[in-house]
Scaffold this motif. Structure first.
Motif, short mmCIF file in Angstrom:
data_model
loop_
_atom_site.label_atom_id
_atom_site.label_comp_id
_atom_site.label_asym_id
_atom_site.label_seq_id
_atom_site.Cartn_x
_atom_site.Cartn_y
_atom_site.Cartn_z
N LEU A 1 0.83 -1.21 0.00
CA LEU A 1 0.00 0.00 0.00
C LEU A 1 0.86 1.26 0.00
O LEU A 1 0.64 2.18 -0.78
CB LEU A 1 -0.92 -0.01 1.22
N ALA A 2 1.87 1.28 0.88
CA ALA A 2 2.69 2.48 1.02
C ALA A 2 3.59 2.71 -0.18
O ALA A 2 3.84 3.85 -0.59
CB ALA A 2 3.53 2.40 2.30
N ALA A 3 4.12 1.62 -0.74
CA ALA A 3 5.06 1.75 -1.86
C ALA A 3 4.37 1.71 -3.22
O ALA A 3 5.04 1.84 -4.25
CB ALA A 3 6.11 0.63 -1.80
N GLY A 4 3.05 1.53 -3.23
CA GLY A 4 2.31 1.42 -4.49
C GLY A 4 2.57 2.55 -5.47
O GLY A 4 2.91 2.30 -6.64
N PRO A 5 2.45 3.82 -5.05
CA PRO A 5 2.69 4.91 -6.00
C PRO A 5 4.10 4.89 -6.58
O PRO A 5 4.29 5.12 -7.78
CB PRO A 5 2.46 6.17 -5.15
N ALA A 6 5.11 4.61 -5.73
CA ALA A 6 6.50 4.63 -6.22
C ALA A 6 6.77 3.47 -7.17
O ALA A 6 7.35 3.66 -8.25
CB ALA A 6 7.46 4.57 -5.03
N VAL B 1 9.40 14.30 -4.94
CA VAL B 1 8.20 13.90 -4.21
C VAL B 1 8.21 12.40 -3.94
O VAL B 1 7.91 11.94 -2.82
CB VAL B 1 6.93 14.30 -4.99
N GLY B 2 8.58 11.61 -4.96
CA GLY B 2 8.63 10.16 -4.78
C GLY B 2 9.62 9.76 -3.70
O GLY B 2 9.34 8.88 -2.88
N ALA B 3 10.78 10.42 -3.67
CA ALA B 3 11.79 10.12 -2.64
C ALA B 3 11.27 10.47 -1.25
O ALA B 3 11.47 9.71 -0.29
CB ALA B 3 13.07 10.88 -2.94
N LEU B 4 10.59 11.60 -1.12
CA LEU B 4 10.04 11.98 0.18
C LEU B 4 8.96 11.01 0.64
O LEU B 4 8.86 10.69 1.83
CB LEU B 4 9.46 13.40 0.10
N MET B 5 8.15 10.53 -0.30
CA MET B 5 7.08 9.60 0.07
C MET B 5 7.64 8.28 0.58
O MET B 5 7.00 7.58 1.37
CB MET B 5 6.15 9.36 -1.11
N LEU B 6 8.85 7.92 0.13
CA LEU B 6 9.47 6.69 0.63
C LEU B 6 9.78 6.79 2.12
O LEU B 6 9.92 5.77 2.80
CB LEU B 6 10.75 6.39 -0.16
N MET C 1 6.14 12.71 8.86
CA MET C 1 5.88 11.65 7.88
C MET C 1 6.35 10.29 8.41
O MET C 1 5.71 9.26 8.19
CB MET C 1 6.56 11.98 6.56
N ILE C 2 7.48 10.29 9.14
CA ILE C 2 7.95 9.05 9.77
C ILE C 2 6.93 8.56 10.81
O ILE C 2 6.64 7.37 10.89
CB ILE C 2 9.33 9.28 10.41
N THR D 1 -2.29 9.32 -0.16
CA THR D 1 -2.88 9.60 -1.47
C THR D 1 -2.66 11.04 -1.91
O THR D 1 -2.38 11.31 -3.09
CB THR D 1 -4.39 9.29 -1.44
N TYR D 2 -2.75 11.98 -0.97
CA TYR D 2 -2.76 13.39 -1.37
C TYR D 2 -1.53 14.20 -0.96
O TYR D 2 -1.41 15.35 -1.37
CB TYR D 2 -4.04 14.07 -0.83
N LEU D 3 -0.61 13.62 -0.20
CA LEU D 3 0.63 14.34 0.10
C LEU D 3 1.46 14.64 -1.16
O LEU D 3 2.07 15.71 -1.25
CB LEU D 3 1.47 13.59 1.12
N PRO D 4 1.54 13.71 -2.14
CA PRO D 4 2.27 14.07 -3.36
C PRO D 4 1.75 15.34 -4.02
O PRO D 4 2.54 16.22 -4.42
CB PRO D 4 2.07 12.84 -4.26
N SER D 5 0.44 15.47 -4.12
CA SER D 5 -0.14 16.69 -4.70
C SER D 5 0.15 17.90 -3.83
O SER D 5 0.43 19.00 -4.33
CB SER D 5 -1.66 16.52 -4.86
#
Length: 425
Positions: A134-139, A231-236, A295-296, A214-218
């Protein structure tokens, strides 16, 4: 093989939205059919978990699991080859129906295949895989999109499922349960306070983590104007705690010093702290690095209980109702994700478009740069609503946990009182 098939499901939930711009460019951008590329999967998944739950108690968990893999793979193949958005939507609905069977059959299978410490370890891995997907799905789906296009995302999912199907032939066959044949919707598990308390935990995760995921990237693009790679690196940063937390919790709980309830309460605290921190620190006039710690915390809050929620919930119901209970639990899990992600988006969009009517508001709500403070106002409003719900769910969890403890003590007392009478007879 159970975990391999399981990994694809959360990827489909959180990662597919990454491909929507590419799909729109090739097949058309009509908003409603395009939204159903995501919603078709989520809605059919949520509805069918309860049906597959009751059905798996009748036909067996291994059979349900295999049927689910076949249907999900078929839906993935239809999606990968779809010539129109309508056909793609149909494929996504088929995949959602099959995914409900995969997830509903997986938890009872693990519960039957393992005992004691091995069972706890298996559920820890189960939770880790679910949360990681779920967490890594977007990346991960973003990488597939870059390499092979949007069709490659669905093709890759299908290939993994086919490998899992081959491996599933070694799964033992478990006997059918005793669920009444006239009872398609079996919510009897909700009568147990322990089950209901655990069912609220993934709801809190959906409210406090999945909405932000879902919406933090935006938000990072709209408020700070960050490039998609950054953004992708931060979401990791939110993903790593989800990966590590379940195994750590498993080791701590195995020592016997900590029970599930304190871990869940710690999870609620991390979700609240992380969510409030993100809302306070995600501002145009502050460096984005200040949002790293919140975020952590969000990742920890979501990851801490993943390794035992399903095990604890199924332990609260009779074994022959494990499939129905798993269906109810996943209805709570997936249904809440669909509902609260949509609610978050609606509040966010309403606040932004009220401040910026017309096309400017619509573009800003989608993450476009140019009006960072307006986007932040929407973020704060939607985020505070979600944090209030997390707090409320935490309070209800405490009440239900106390009720479950009283019920357990009463059962022990009744057993102790009747034991001497049985001995005398």
């Amino acid at each position: 093989m159970i975990l391999l098939a399981q990994f694809v499901i959360p990827l489909s939930i959180s990662g597919t939205a990454v491909a929507l711009p590419s799909i729109a460019a090739e097949l058309g951008s009509a908003p409603t059919p395009l939204q159903w590329v995501v919603n078709g999967f989520n809605v059919s998944f949520a509805i069918c978990t309860i049906l597959w739950g009751a059905g798996s108690d009748r036909i067996g968990y291994s059979r349900t699991f295999r049927i689910g893999i076949v249907m999900t793979a078929a839906g993935g193949a239809v999606s990968a080859l779809a010539p129109t958005v309508a056909m793609l939507d149909a494929g996504r609905v088929i995949a959602g129906i099959g995914s409900a069977a995969v997830l509903t059959g997986a938890a009872p299978l693990i519960s039957r295949l393992f005992d004691g410490a091995k069972r706890a370890k298996a559920f820890a891995l189960f939770g880790t895989i679910n949360g990681l997907g779920l967490a890594a799905g977007p990346a991960l789906c973003g990488l597939l999109l870059s390499a092979w296009g949007w069709r490659g995302i669905f093709a890759a999912h299908t290939a993994v499922l086919l490998i899992a199907l081959l491996g599933s032939v070694w799964l033992p066959r478990f006997g059918r349960g005793t669920t009444s044949r006239g009872q398609l919707f079996d919510f009897s598990a909700m009568r147990a306070p322990r089950f209901l308390a655990m069912a609220l935990v993934p709801v809190a995760g959906a409210v406090g983590f999945v909405t932000f995921l879902t919406y933090l990237p935006s938000a990072l693009q709209a408020i700070h104007g960050l490039a998609s790679g950054v953004v992708g690196a931060l979401m990791l940063i939110m993903t790593v705690p989800v990966l590590l937390a379940p195994s750590v919790v498993h080791r701590v709980m195995r020592s016997g010093r900590v029970t599930p309830v304190p871990v869940v309460l710690a999870s609620f605290a991390c979700l609240l702290g992380g969510g409030v921190g993100v809302l306070l620190l995600l501002r145009p006039d502050l460096p984005v690095v200040l949002g790293v710690l919140p975020m952590i915390l969000l990742g920890l809050g979501f990851g801490l209980p993943l390794g035992f929620v399903d095990a604890e919930a199924l332990a609260a119901v009779p074994k022959d109702r494990a499939g129905a209970a798993s269906g109810v639990l996943n209805l709570f899990r997936i249904g809440s994700e669909a509902v609260f992600v949509a609610a978050y988006a609606a509040v966010l969009s309403a606040v932004i478009t009220h401040a910026l009517p017309g096309s400017a508001g619509a573009l800003t709500a989608s993450g476009a740069t140019g009006h960072p403070w307006v986007y932040r106002d929407g973020l704060v409003t939607a985020g505070l609503a979600m944090m209030a719900l997390v707090f409320l769910l935490g309070a209800v969890f405490v009440v239900l946990s106390r009720a479950a403890s009283r019920q357990s003590r009463n059962s022990v007392n009744v057993s102790a009182e009747t034991q001497p009478l049985t001995a005398k007879r």
